[in-house]
Design a protein around this motif. Structure first.
Motif, PDB file in Angstrom:
ATOM      1  N   GLY B 155       0.817  -1.205   0.000  1.00  0.00           N
ATOM      2  CA  GLY B 155       0.000   0.000   0.000  1.00  0.00           C
ATOM      3  C   GLY B 155       0.845   1.247   0.000  1.00  0.00           C
ATOM      4  N   SER B 156       1.949   1.230   0.768  1.00  0.00           N
ATOM      5  CA  SER B 156       2.694   2.469   0.903  1.00  0.00           C
ATOM      6  C   SER B 156       3.440   2.816  -0.377  1.00  0.00           C
ATOM      7  N   LYS B 158       2.346   2.245  -3.438  1.00  0.00           N
ATOM      8  CA  LYS B 158       1.357   2.882  -4.328  1.00  0.00           C
ATOM      9  C   LYS B 158       1.064   4.304  -3.860  1.00  0.00           C
ATOM     10  N   TYR B 159       0.922   4.434  -2.553  1.00  0.00           N
ATOM     11  CA  TYR B 159       0.643   5.751  -1.975  1.00  0.00           C
ATOM     12  C   TYR B 159       1.734   6.735  -2.337  1.00  0.00           C
ATOM     13  N   LEU B 162       2.064   7.579  -6.396  1.00  0.00           N
ATOM     14  CA  LEU B 162       1.023   8.426  -6.969  1.00  0.00           C
ATOM     15  C   LEU B 162       1.058   9.821  -6.354  1.00  0.00           C
ATOM     16  N   ASN B 163       1.397   9.903  -5.069  1.00  0.00           N
ATOM     17  CA  ASN B 163       1.455  11.232  -4.472  1.00  0.00           C
ATOM     18  C   ASN B 163       2.680  12.005  -4.893  1.00  0.00           C
ATOM     19  N   TRP B 226      -4.760   5.748  -5.494  1.00  0.00           N
ATOM     20  CA  TRP B 226      -3.885   5.521  -4.338  1.00  0.00           C
ATOM     21  C   TRP B 226      -4.680   5.333  -3.066  1.00  0.00           C
ATOM     22  N   ALA B 229      -6.078   1.819  -2.315  1.00  0.00           N
ATOM     23  CA  ALA B 229      -4.987   0.841  -2.300  1.00  0.00           C
ATOM     24  C   ALA B 229      -4.192   0.901  -1.010  1.00  0.00           C
ATOM     25  N   SER B 230      -4.263   2.038  -0.294  1.00  0.00           N
ATOM     26  CA  SER B 230      -3.382   2.147   0.861  1.00  0.00           C
ATOM     27  C   SER B 230      -4.102   2.320   2.197  1.00  0.00           C
TER      28      SER B 230
END
Lengths: 142, 495
Positions: B155-156, B158-159, B162-163, B226, B229-230
């Motif tokens: 999760g992290s 993806k986070y 995208l961020n 994101w 997903a996270s």
């Protein structure tokens, strides 16, 4: 690394780098330099020392944990922000004063110097904490 | 000074957390500092009611040259609610987060998030806003990954990716804007655009980049990936705090930008925002109804709720802006509380898969009531806060002649109700399924602080629903300030 020339040089360079970093720190407000650059220069000297003598020696040299270095640097920055607030100015205002020292030297100093000192200390702390962690993970202690 | 304290308080905790070693002292200090932050934000309310806008010019440099910190009524509402949510989640986390995580800096980084959130609410300079976004992003990324469980890592990443793309868009937009105008002070840019309307097509590339960045931060429809997903991976405290704080900062910035700049080019921007909002509303609610994990349902719901706020912004009347602010406050409270209840359930049963859970209502009616309050507030049942919020948005839509969109919003409410009822039936009412292997109940652990925090939040939701008028009055005057950017400009540029 057991190499006497390297060891002597590293010690010498550490002294020179630290002196140079202090010089950069003090001249920083009006000339090229400042707390960040000075911190990096001082940390570079310490990193060379760490590569030659191992990370434990540097931790001994620093006396306190790198976390404490970062924390105290930030605390000094906090002081430099609070001084103008306590005197009724907007936060982070540059307040200057001239202190006269013996031998007819007068020192023009103020909150930006305190701020830069805080940056200097915390930059040393941050860079060394990164390097020491990497060296410990890689078991890179000569 | 009064504003600057919102940066100094988190900084003060961060310094102490670096200097102090013992985890038990840090826990108490965290609660103390979160409480100070909340009380301090309350003192801003009377100032802002009297003065309209609080401006601090840091370093004593006047507006277009220095960095100004600005808070109008909208910022103050956000500061107060964010501080409340942070306080509650700190009290909750003091018990919920395990010792391992607390030792490796859970509170340290959550105060980093607080610094970022507070800073973005009071930033009066676009680059400063960007810096606060980064502070928030870095600390929240570490919070998502802290603990290092396998799903957390997934999760992290993806986070973070995208961020970071969002940050890249934002900073390139900032560069273009600065190249065109030579200033980044929000009020100054607004003044330049207002004096010279032809300049807007020149600025649109920069504004579009920034808009996309805010849309990623705020999880609007094509950019929301994101979030689901996270958000279900970290400990419940962290996901509750994120649900209450992070996406709202993106929406806050979008509202700020729309009311300062984008409204000058209504023809172009209004449609984009309106349809993105509508799409998020529907897609979020539909995606939520197909999930079977407690926190995933709630995460998809955030997207749907963000859609309501954005369509209310796009109606762009005084009533609709007030409704948007009201909805924002309602959503922050209810959503956080739903996640908090999820955390208590996970602590006691060891799972959040709604198919494997069941019969919680009989085992522990208090949790059921707490969940009922927040979930059905999200679905919009009177007398909870969600009813007033949805009513205001739809009423503003009808008044602004956007009948179709209002009807879609009304219909989405039914979808929301459906997925909330789904959680309610599956988790709280049905018998525990016998064919699915239920993980053995983890041994009973203390939960009194978690329960207290969640009850405080539920009480706030009920108060907000029953006593909606006084908050609405404040929102109305905040909307008045937002609709007249001259007040903001004159206060910042000191004219």
């Amino acid at each position: 690394m057991q190499n006497i020339i390297l060891q002597k040089t590293a010690k010498l360079i550490l002294i020179i780098m630290t002196a140079a970093s202090l010089w950069l720190l003090i001249r920083g407000h009006n000339n090229p330099g400042g707390g960040f650059i000075a911190g990096i220069v001082a940390a570079t000297g310490l990193i060379l020392y760490a590569i030659v003598f191992g990370s434990q020696k540097v931790e001994k040299l620093l006396k306190y944990n790198t976390r404490n270095w970062i924390g105290s640097g930030l605390a000094i920055i906090l002081v430099s922000i609070i001084i103008p607030i306590a005197l009724g100015e907007p936060p982070m205002t540059a307040m200057w004063t001239t202190i006269s020292l013996p031998f007819s030297i007068s020192l023009h100093t103020g909150t930006p110097h305190i701020f830069e000192t805080g940056v200097y200390i915390s930059v040393i702390g941050i860079i060394l904490s990164i390097i020491i962690t990497i060296m410990e993970v890689l078991k890179w202690n000569s | 000074m009064s504003l600057f304290a919102h940066i100094l308080i988190p900084l003060g905790f961060i310094i102490l957390a670096l200097l102090i070693k013992k985890a038990s002292i840090k826990r108490r200090l965290a609660i103390l500092f979160a409480a100070i932050n909340f009380l301090w934000s309350l003192t801003l309310i009377p100032i802002v009611q009297f003065n309209d806008i609080i401006v601090v010019q840091t370093g004593g440099w006047e507006a277009p040259y220095g960095i100004s910190l600005v808070a109008d009524k909208f910022s103050v509402i956000m500061l107060v609610i964010a501080a409340f949510i942070f306080f509650i989640s700190t009290v909750y986390g003091a018990q919920e987060v395990d010792k391992e995580r607390r030792k490796s800096g859970h509170f340290f980084f959550s105060f980093g998030v607080l610094a970022g959130v507070n800073g973005s609410f009071i930033a009066g300079d676009i680059f400063n806003l960007y810096v606060w976004f980064e502070v928030m992003l870095m600390s929240s990324f570490i919070l998502v990954s802290l603990g290092g469980e396998r799903p957390q890592m997934e999760g992290s990443i993806k986070y973070l990716i995208l961020n970071l793309i969002s940050a890249l868009f934002f900073v390139s937009g900032v560069g273009l804007l600065y190249g065109n105008l030579g200033t980044l002070n929000m009020a100054h840019i607004s003044q330049i655009i207002a004096n010279n309307k032809e300049i807007i097509p020149l600025l649109n590339p920069a504004l579009i980049l920034m808009f996309v960045s805010f849309a990623i931060k705020g999880a609007l429809v094509p950019f929301f990936f994101w979030l689901p997903a996270s958000y279900h991976t970290p400990p419940p405290t962290v996901s509750a705090m994120f649900a209450g704080l992070l996406t709202k900062v993106g929406i806050y910035s979008l509202i700020r930008f729309y009311t300062l700049y984008l409204y000058h080019d209504d023809l172009f921007w209004n449609k984009i925002i309106l349809w993105l909002g509508t799409a998020s509303m529907i897609v979020g609610a539909m995606a939520a109804s197909s999930q079977i994990f407690f926190r995933k349902i709630l995460s998809f719901h955030i997207i749907s709720q963000i859609g309501y706020i954005v369509i209310a912004l796009a109606f762009f009347t005084k009533a609709s802006l007030a409704a948007a602010i009201f909805f924002l406050v309602h959503n922050m409270l209810s959503k956080t509380n739903a996640f908090l209840v999820g955390g208590i359930i996970r602590r006691q049963t060891g799972t959040l898969n709604i198919k494997a859970l069941g019969d919680i209502y009989r085992q522990n009616p208090i949790w059921a009531i707490l969940f009922f309050i927040s979930a059905f507030s999200l679905a919009g049942l009177p007398p909870l806060s969600g009813f007033a919020a949805k009513y205001l948005v739809i009423k503003a839509g009808v008044e602004a002649d956007m009948i179709l969109i209002s009807m879609i919003a009304l219909f989405t409410g039914i979808l929301t109700l459906f997925s909330m009822v789904k959680i309610w039936m599956e988790v709280f009412w049905k018998k525990v399924p016998e064919d699915i292997a239920v993980p053995l109940p983890v041994k009973k652990r203390k939960e009194h602080w978690m329960l207290t925090a969640s009850i405080a939040m539920a009480v706030m939701i009920i108060i907000m629903g029953v006593n909606a008028q006084s908050l609405l009055n404040f929102c109305n005057s905040a909307a008045h300030t937002l609709l007249n950017p001259d007040i903001y400009i004159n206060a910042v540029l000191n004219q």
